[in-house]
Design an enzyme around this catalytic site. Structure first.
Site, PDB file in Angstrom:
ATOM      1  N   HIS A 164      -2.784  -7.531  -2.702  1.00  0.00           N
ATOM      2  CA  HIS A 164      -2.605  -8.809  -1.761  1.00  0.00           C
ATOM      3  C   HIS A 164      -3.731  -9.626  -1.268  1.00  0.00           C
ATOM      4  CE1 HIS A 164      -3.020  -5.282   0.579  1.00  0.00           C
ATOM      5  NE2 HIS A 164      -2.621  -6.161   1.923  1.00  0.00           N
TER       6      HIS A 164
HETATM    7  N1  UDP Z   1       3.193   0.732   1.200  1.00  0.00           N
HETATM    8  C1  UDP Z   1       4.532   1.085   1.329  1.00  0.00           C
HETATM    9  N2  UDP Z   1       5.077   0.187   0.346  1.00  0.00           N
HETATM   10  C2  UDP Z   1       4.319  -1.229  -0.534  1.00  0.00           C
HETATM   11  C3  UDP Z   1       3.020  -1.006  -0.720  1.00  0.00           C
HETATM   12  C4  UDP Z   1       2.669  -0.475   0.009  1.00  0.00           C
HETATM   13  O1  UDP Z   1       4.852   0.946   1.896  1.00  0.00           O
HETATM   14  O2  UDP Z   1       5.154  -1.871  -1.255  1.00  0.00           O
HETATM   15  C5  UDP Z   1       2.404   1.185   2.075  1.00  0.00           C
HETATM   16  C6  UDP Z   1       1.088   2.021   1.201  1.00  0.00           C
HETATM   17  O3  UDP Z   1       1.842   3.401   0.571  1.00  0.00           O
HETATM   18  C7  UDP Z   1       0.191   2.701   2.232  1.00  0.00           C
HETATM   19  C8  UDP Z   1       0.307   1.206   2.718  1.00  0.00           C
HETATM   20  O4  UDP Z   1       1.544   0.631   2.046  1.00  0.00           O
HETATM   21  O5  UDP Z   1       0.570   3.065   2.566  1.00  0.00           O
HETATM   22  C9  UDP Z   1      -1.235  -0.373   2.852  1.00  0.00           C
HETATM   23  O6  UDP Z   1      -0.152  -1.175   3.597  1.00  0.00           O
HETATM   24  P1  UDP Z   1      -0.827  -2.220   3.159  1.00  0.00           P
HETATM   25  O7  UDP Z   1      -1.438  -2.165   1.919  1.00  0.00           O
HETATM   26  O8  UDP Z   1      -0.010  -3.287   4.101  1.00  0.00           O
HETATM   27  O9  UDP Z   1      -2.263  -2.804   3.837  1.00  0.00           O
HETATM   28  P2  UDP Z   1      -3.849  -2.491   3.624  1.00  0.00           P
HETATM   29  O10 UDP Z   1      -3.760  -0.680   3.209  1.00  0.00           O
HETATM   30  O11 UDP Z   1      -4.206  -2.740   2.938  1.00  0.00           O
HETATM   31  O12 UDP Z   1      -4.267  -2.200   5.208  1.00  0.00           O
END
Ligand code: UDP
Length: 360
Positions: free
Chosen positions: A206
């Site tokens: 994303h």
């Molecule tokens: N996650 C979730 N559902 C989804 C995709 C990701 O629950 O459809 C969870 C994933 O397991 C992780 C977190 O969201 O714990 C990651 O969030 P995101 O990718 O939005 O943020 P980043 O990690 O890039 O800060």
């Protein structure tokens, strides 16, 4: 103490699930949702499923430029802080909600507690890096997930206020990973339930760098489509249109597009996946916890601790590079546990309580 916690984005809800549970044992917590993520499957589902208390305030701020978003949050959070007069403010991670809350609090002389402090990519081109640096430096207590992050804060002169407590996301991961995978609720773009294949790859993607145009995402999906098992791609709402268009145009029949999934489903999709491809900071750590090999598509290392023994490899948004990295095998050293023992939230509370005692 009365502590105002500010959250706004998906990974912060996941961290707050563990944090709020521990904090509320001894403190009064006022929970503020900035509204940065607002869709049911990006926000409310986590509060329901993970038992996070209902927010006391929701600022409803989403969209717009970084400055617009941060400015609106800053004003909204300041009003709440003036009204509530808390003893401290607690924030997680590195989003605009984190920065806005930290700035609002420090200007009112309210001590800031920052959880997941000290991570550095080494480039101010990343908006999250700016948020992290600014928040770490105005905080009174900085809680790091790893020794490496703590070392970075020591080098920045913040050693006296910084503590390595382990990764609070690991607390939430263990909590859900230990439970049976009941009633998966994985839905495609048309609202139909998705049956999870026996063997599959799990993907999320994303970040702006990979989704600003068709090209990088097409490269990533081209790699995934050519694998020996289907890929489940849980798509962030802002990329729905692009992902669907690419998959249809290119005829990628080995890709299963789904709406964002809830946390329990994400943890179990991770645990049972053949391998994982992502640009998410959180998911690459969860792959590591689960012992599932990961390829991280970005130009920068986010969690250096995971980049050992092919357990997590950096790849460019280039199908050949991704396939080459996926073809390697990982080795796991079970005694290597850089993210603590899954009790970060308790450790954070212990240190907050000790700090509170020094004030009286
Ligand atoms: N996650 C979730 N559902 C989804 C995709 C990701 O629950 O459809 C969870 C994933 O397991 C992780 C977190 O969201 O714990 C990651 O969030 P995101 O990718 O939005 O943020 P980043 O990690 O890039 O800060």
């Amino acid at each position: 103490m009365k502590i105002v916690t500010v959250v706004g984005a998906r990974p912060q809800f996941i961290k707050a699930a563990a944090g709020s549970r521990a904090l509320r044992k001894t403190h009064q917590e006022i929970l503020v949702h900035t509204g940065q993520h607002f869709d049911d499957n990006m926000s409310a589902v986590f509060f329901r499923e993970m038992g996070i208390p209902e927010p006391d305030y929701n600022l409803g701020v989403s969209g717009g430029s970084h400055a617009q978003m941060t400015a609106k949050m800053l004003v909204g959070i300041e009003e709440i802080l003036v009204k509530e007069e808390p003893d401290a403010l607690l924030v997680y991670g590195d989003t605009n909600s984190t920065l806005a809350a930290a700035l609002a609090a420090v200007k009112l002389h309210i001590p800031v507690i920052h959880v997941e402090a000290g991570n550095r990519l080494g480039t101010l081109d990343s908006p999250e890096e700016v948020n992290r640096i600014a928040t770490d430096h105005v905080a009174t207590l900085d809680f790091c997930a790893t020794e490496d992050a703590l070392e970075k804060l020591k080098r920045e002169g913040l050693g006296d206020r910084s503590y390595c407590v382990g990764n609070i996301m690991y607390d939430s991961f263990l909590h859900f990973a230990d439970q049976p995978w009941e009633n998966p609720n994985i839905i495609d773009f048309d609202g139909n339930p998705v049956t999870v294949p026996n063997t599959y790859y799990y993907m999320t993607c994303h970040r702006q760098e990979n989704t600003y145009s068709d090209e990088p995402l097409t490269e990533i999906l081209l790699a995934m489509n050519s694998l020996d098992a289907p890929t489940i791609y849980a798509v962030h709402p802002r990329n729905h249109e692009r992902a669907r268009r690419i998959v249809e145009k290119e005829g990628f029949t080995n890709i299963i597009l789904t709406q964002p999934v809830g946390y329990s489903d994400s943890v179990h999709l991770t645990k049972n996946a053949k391998k994982i491809v992502t640009d998410s900071g959180g998911l690459q750590c969860e792959a590591f916890y689960a012992g599932v090999q990961c390829v991280f598509v970005l130009d920068f290392i986010v969690w250096p601790e995971t980049m050992v023994d092919n357990r997590n490899q950096l790849a460019k948004a280039d199908h050949k590079d991704i396939l080459e990295k996926l073809s390697k095998q990982q080795t796991i050293n079970p005694s290597y546990q850089p993210f603590g023992d899954g009790h970060a939230a308790e450790e954070i509370c212990r240190i907050i309580n000790a700090w509170e005692r020094t004030k009286h």
